[in-house]
Design a protein around this motif. Structure first.
Motif, mmCIF file in Angstrom:
data_model
loop_
_atom_site.group_PDB
_atom_site.id
_atom_site.type_symbol
_atom_site.label_atom_id
_atom_site.label_comp_id
_atom_site.label_asym_id
_atom_site.label_seq_id
_atom_site.Cartn_x
_atom_site.Cartn_y
_atom_site.Cartn_z
ATOM 1 N N ALA A 146 2.284 2.476 6.205
ATOM 2 C CA ALA A 146 1.621 2.388 4.898
ATOM 3 C C ALA A 146 0.152 2.012 5.079
ATOM 4 O O ALA A 146 -0.726 2.575 4.422
ATOM 5 C CB ALA A 146 2.330 1.361 4.021
ATOM 6 N N ARG A 157 2.439 4.523 -5.005
ATOM 7 C CA ARG A 157 1.834 4.329 -6.325
ATOM 8 C C ARG A 157 0.454 3.679 -6.238
ATOM 9 O O ARG A 157 -0.508 4.179 -6.806
ATOM 10 C CB ARG A 157 2.770 3.466 -7.186
ATOM 11 N N LEU A 158 0.369 2.556 -5.547
ATOM 12 C CA LEU A 158 -0.904 1.826 -5.584
ATOM 13 C C LEU A 158 -2.011 2.603 -4.875
ATOM 14 O O LEU A 158 -3.152 2.619 -5.343
ATOM 15 C CB LEU A 158 -0.748 0.422 -4.984
ATOM 16 N N CYS A 167 0.845 -1.214 0.000
ATOM 17 C CA CYS A 167 0.000 0.000 0.000
ATOM 18 C C CYS A 167 0.869 1.249 0.000
ATOM 19 O O CYS A 167 0.713 2.119 0.860
ATOM 20 C CB CYS A 167 -0.895 -0.008 1.230
ATOM 21 N N PRO A 225 7.203 -3.456 -12.922
ATOM 22 C CA PRO A 225 7.272 -4.474 -13.961
ATOM 23 C C PRO A 225 6.621 -5.761 -13.476
ATOM 24 O O PRO A 225 6.426 -5.937 -12.263
ATOM 25 C CB PRO A 225 8.784 -4.672 -14.133
ATOM 26 N N TRP A 264 14.406 1.960 -2.367
ATOM 27 C CA TRP A 264 14.619 0.520 -2.584
ATOM 28 C C TRP A 264 14.999 0.228 -4.041
ATOM 29 O O TRP A 264 15.591 -0.798 -4.339
ATOM 30 C CB TRP A 264 13.375 -0.272 -2.165
ATOM 31 N N GLY A 306 1.094 -3.670 -5.403
ATOM 32 C CA GLY A 306 1.951 -2.480 -5.539
ATOM 33 C C GLY A 306 3.170 -2.576 -4.646
ATOM 34 O O GLY A 306 3.673 -1.572 -4.165
ATOM 35 N N SER A 307 3.645 -3.804 -4.438
ATOM 36 C CA SER A 307 4.799 -4.030 -3.564
ATOM 37 C C SER A 307 6.100 -3.814 -4.347
ATOM 38 O O SER A 307 6.078 -3.490 -5.539
ATOM 39 C CB SER A 307 4.745 -5.460 -3.015
ATOM 40 N N TRP A 308 7.223 -4.038 -3.691
ATOM 41 C CA TRP A 308 8.514 -3.970 -4.389
ATOM 42 C C TRP A 308 8.501 -5.017 -5.500
ATOM 43 O O TRP A 308 7.929 -6.112 -5.353
ATOM 44 C CB TRP A 308 9.655 -4.256 -3.419
ATOM 45 N N PHE A 349 8.734 -8.863 -5.206
ATOM 46 C CA PHE A 349 7.632 -9.614 -4.602
ATOM 47 C C PHE A 349 6.422 -9.753 -5.526
ATOM 48 O O PHE A 349 5.460 -10.431 -5.177
ATOM 49 C CB PHE A 349 7.182 -8.946 -3.290
ATOM 50 N N HIS A 350 6.456 -9.088 -6.674
ATOM 51 C CA HIS A 350 5.267 -9.108 -7.543
ATOM 52 C C HIS A 350 4.845 -10.528 -7.883
ATOM 53 O O HIS A 350 3.667 -10.865 -7.832
ATOM 54 C CB HIS A 350 5.530 -8.339 -8.847
ATOM 55 N N HIS A 404 3.307 11.437 -16.850
ATOM 56 C CA HIS A 404 2.522 10.291 -17.305
ATOM 57 C C HIS A 404 1.566 10.686 -18.425
ATOM 58 O O HIS A 404 0.598 9.981 -18.701
ATOM 59 C CB HIS A 404 1.754 9.648 -16.145
ATOM 60 N N GLY A 418 -0.141 -2.121 -14.841
ATOM 61 C CA GLY A 418 -0.096 -0.666 -14.644
ATOM 62 C C GLY A 418 0.801 0.089 -15.616
ATOM 63 O O GLY A 418 1.502 1.014 -15.197
HETATM 64 N N1 LIG Z 1 3.098 2.754 -13.259
HETATM 65 C C1 LIG Z 1 3.840 3.702 -12.750
HETATM 66 O O1 LIG Z 1 3.979 4.740 -13.344
HETATM 67 C C2 LIG Z 1 4.526 3.505 -11.430
HETATM 68 C C3 LIG Z 1 5.015 4.607 -10.726
HETATM 69 C C4 LIG Z 1 5.637 4.384 -9.501
HETATM 70 C C5 LIG Z 1 5.779 3.093 -9.032
HETATM 71 N N2 LIG Z 1 5.317 2.032 -9.749
HETATM 72 C C6 LIG Z 1 5.471 0.658 -9.268
HETATM 73 O O2 LIG Z 1 4.674 0.507 -8.094
HETATM 74 C C7 LIG Z 1 5.313 -0.350 -7.164
HETATM 75 C C8 LIG Z 1 5.467 0.364 -5.834
HETATM 76 O O3 LIG Z 1 6.225 1.544 -6.012
HETATM 77 P P1 LIG Z 1 6.025 2.787 -5.024
HETATM 78 O O4 LIG Z 1 6.625 3.961 -5.661
HETATM 79 O O5 LIG Z 1 4.606 2.846 -4.586
HETATM 80 O O6 LIG Z 1 6.951 2.330 -3.814
HETATM 81 P P2 LIG Z 1 6.650 2.548 -2.268
HETATM 82 O O7 LIG Z 1 7.920 2.257 -1.590
HETATM 83 O O8 LIG Z 1 5.976 3.851 -2.048
HETATM 84 O O9 LIG Z 1 5.575 1.407 -1.940
HETATM 85 C C9 LIG Z 1 5.869 0.050 -1.891
HETATM 86 C C10 LIG Z 1 5.078 -0.546 -0.740
HETATM 87 O O10 LIG Z 1 5.231 -1.968 -0.758
HETATM 88 C C11 LIG Z 1 5.399 -2.393 0.566
HETATM 89 N N3 LIG Z 1 6.021 -3.703 0.538
HETATM 90 C C12 LIG Z 1 7.297 -4.008 0.215
HETATM 91 N N4 LIG Z 1 7.486 -5.327 0.329
HETATM 92 C C13 LIG Z 1 6.303 -5.881 0.697
HETATM 93 C C14 LIG Z 1 5.877 -7.207 0.957
HETATM 94 N N5 LIG Z 1 6.699 -8.246 0.840
HETATM 95 N N6 LIG Z 1 4.593 -7.406 1.317
HETATM 96 C C15 LIG Z 1 3.743 -6.360 1.423
HETATM 97 N N7 LIG Z 1 4.098 -5.077 1.214
HETATM 98 C C16 LIG Z 1 5.369 -4.844 0.845
HETATM 99 C C17 LIG Z 1 6.233 -1.291 1.222
HETATM 100 O O11 LIG Z 1 6.158 -1.333 2.628
HETATM 101 C C18 LIG Z 1 5.582 -0.057 0.623
HETATM 102 O O12 LIG Z 1 4.508 0.398 1.404
HETATM 103 C C19 LIG Z 1 6.637 -0.755 -7.805
HETATM 104 O O13 LIG Z 1 6.468 -1.992 -8.437
HETATM 105 C C20 LIG Z 1 6.885 0.326 -8.841
HETATM 106 O O14 LIG Z 1 7.639 -0.111 -9.938
HETATM 107 C C21 LIG Z 1 4.672 2.229 -10.932
#
Ligand SMILES: NC(=O)c1ccc[n+]([C@@H]2O[C@H](COP(=O)([O-])OP(=O)(O)OC[C@H]3O[C@@H](n4cnc5c(N)ncnc54)[C@H](O)[C@@H]3O)[C@@H](O)[C@H]2O)c1
Length: 391
Positions: free
Chosen positions: A44, A17-18, A14, A103, A173, A78-80, A83-84, A330, A128
């Protein structure tokens, strides 16, 4: 008459991004609600509850319990990046529809696993790749379909980003391949998806050079050379206060340990014979996300950051045509993607971008980075066979 049943959504990861994507998905209607959250960070979860107006959402420690919970219809990931795969797989195996951020995965075996899972469970899957919804890229695709270029022969594309964004990546990260995969995969998978879409093909032979040449301790003085932003934040740290807790990175981007590149160039030959070059750099004063496409009958160039597209037919008289679409990072597509996601959730409409696109983009990036790591031209034929994609 009873109330229409709402679509119930669970979020795994959470973060910034998500929660942003789902916040927009919840806008303009009440057909979708967030009922479940899973994240390793309590902060989060707290923020997601506030931002998504779901104080009573169930909180899960284990992502599998969230996916298996009967109250969840759609699982959003929306995790790292690393883990996807396990988060998507758990959701598919629990027979849930999935939205996942890009990705798709960080290695090719995970692509194969997810391909098998989607074939077995046949659920809706939405990726996404937000730029696919941008008017800028949709117009380019349309112009190509109208024949403005004739047959596409070769093109250039790039993604160069500014110091605060670069500094953010190098202290987040994303700076580690074990969590994010390579920079090309984490950030430029968008561009490689767009290039696959625009060529109607995928790379077959690639070579690449790249390295970490700027975000190193000897350049830490650049922070002082530039001086602070007007709001007091140091240079290269401008993304620290974006209102999102996860943006509060505390590491110094020059000193933090990392194993990604900050500049990379790529040459590509697509399976249909089209050739291209790609360039990324994480420390630029003039940022670009540009395309320059050359065909048998015309040429087109444009940059999504400005939204401007120019094209001209090859002839003696034809003028350069100019159009302005929506500009910005975007390309104005965040709202459109979330509306499309809501539509898929509510009506079951097939998502515009699916798992196969995620695989194609990821494999293209794996091939390029294999070429970078090995210092050789890489033929991706074996990789496409491995993921069952015929080009
Ligand atoms: N489409 C886009 O334009 C776009 C833009 C930004 C990010 N993203 C993607 O979104 C994803 C998240 O990026 P972000 O910028 O929100 O990062 P972020 O660090 O803000 O959020 C990631 C969240 O995942 C949580 N997390 C990590 N490992 C976890 C696990 N094992 N189980 C549960 N939660 C876990 C973290 O605690 C964090 O809250 C990435 O895959 C990134 O590539 C996409």
């Amino acid at each position: 008459m009873g109330e229409a049943k709402k679509v119930r959504v669970g979020l795994i990861g959470c973060g910034a991004r998500l929660t942003g994507v789902i916040e927009r998905t919840l806008e303009n209607g009440d057909q979708v609600e967030v009922v479940a959250l899973a994240d390793v960070s309590e902060a989060a979860i707290k923020q997601a509850k506030e931002r998504l107006h779901c104080p009573k959402a169930k909180v899960f420690e284990n992502h599998l319990d969230l996916s298996r919970d009967p109250s969840v219809d759609w699982v959003c990931v929306g995790s790292w990046n690393v883990f996807h795969k396990e988060h998507i797989l758990g959701a598919l195996e629990a027979n849930k529809h999935v939205f996942s951020e890009k990705p798709l995965t960080t290695n090719i075996d995970d692509c194969v696993t997810l391909k098998k899972a989607i074939e077995k469970h046949s659920r809706l899957f939405s990726m996404g790749f937000v730029l696919r919804y941008a008017p800028f890229y949709r117009r380019i695709k349309e112009l190509i379909a109208e024949g403005v270029l004739g047959k596409l022969i070769s093109f250039e594309f790039n993604e160069t980003i500014g110091p605060d964004h670069g500094g953010y990546i190098m202290s987040d990260w994303r700076r580690k391949r074990e969590w994010a995969g390579t920079h090309l995969l984490e950030k430029c998978c968008h561009d490689f998806d767009l290039a696959n879409w625009i060529t109607g093909s995928a790379p077959m032979r690639v070579a690449s050079f790249g390295g970490l040449d700027f975000f190193k301790p000897e350049n830490a003085h650049q922070v002082d050379r530039i001086g602070p932003h007007a709001n007091g934040l140091p240079a290269y740290h401008g993304w620290q206060k974006m209102g999102i807790y996860t943006r509060a990175h505390k590491l110094n981007p020059f000193l933090a340990d990392k194993d990604i590149i900050d500049n990379q160039v790529v040459i590509l030959e697509y399976a249909n014979g089209v050739r291209a070059t790609f360039h990324t750099n994480l420390n630029t004063a003039i940022n670009e996300r540009r395309m320059y496409l050359c065909g048998t009958e015309g040429t087109l160039r444009g940059d999504v950051l400005t939204g401007e597209i120019e094209y001209r037919r090859i002839s003696h008289e034809k003028p350069v045509m100019r159009e302005t679409t929506v500009g910005g990072g975007h390309g104005g597509a965040d709202g459109t993607m979330s509306t499309a996601l809501r539509n898929s959730m509510v009506t079951g409409a097939a998502p515009l971008v699916g798992l196969d696109d995620g695989i194609r983009s990821a494999v293209a990036c794996f091939g390029v980075d294999a070429a970078l790591d090995r210092g050789t031209v890489v033929d991706l034929g074996g990789m496409w066979n491995q993921v069952g994609i015929t080009l």
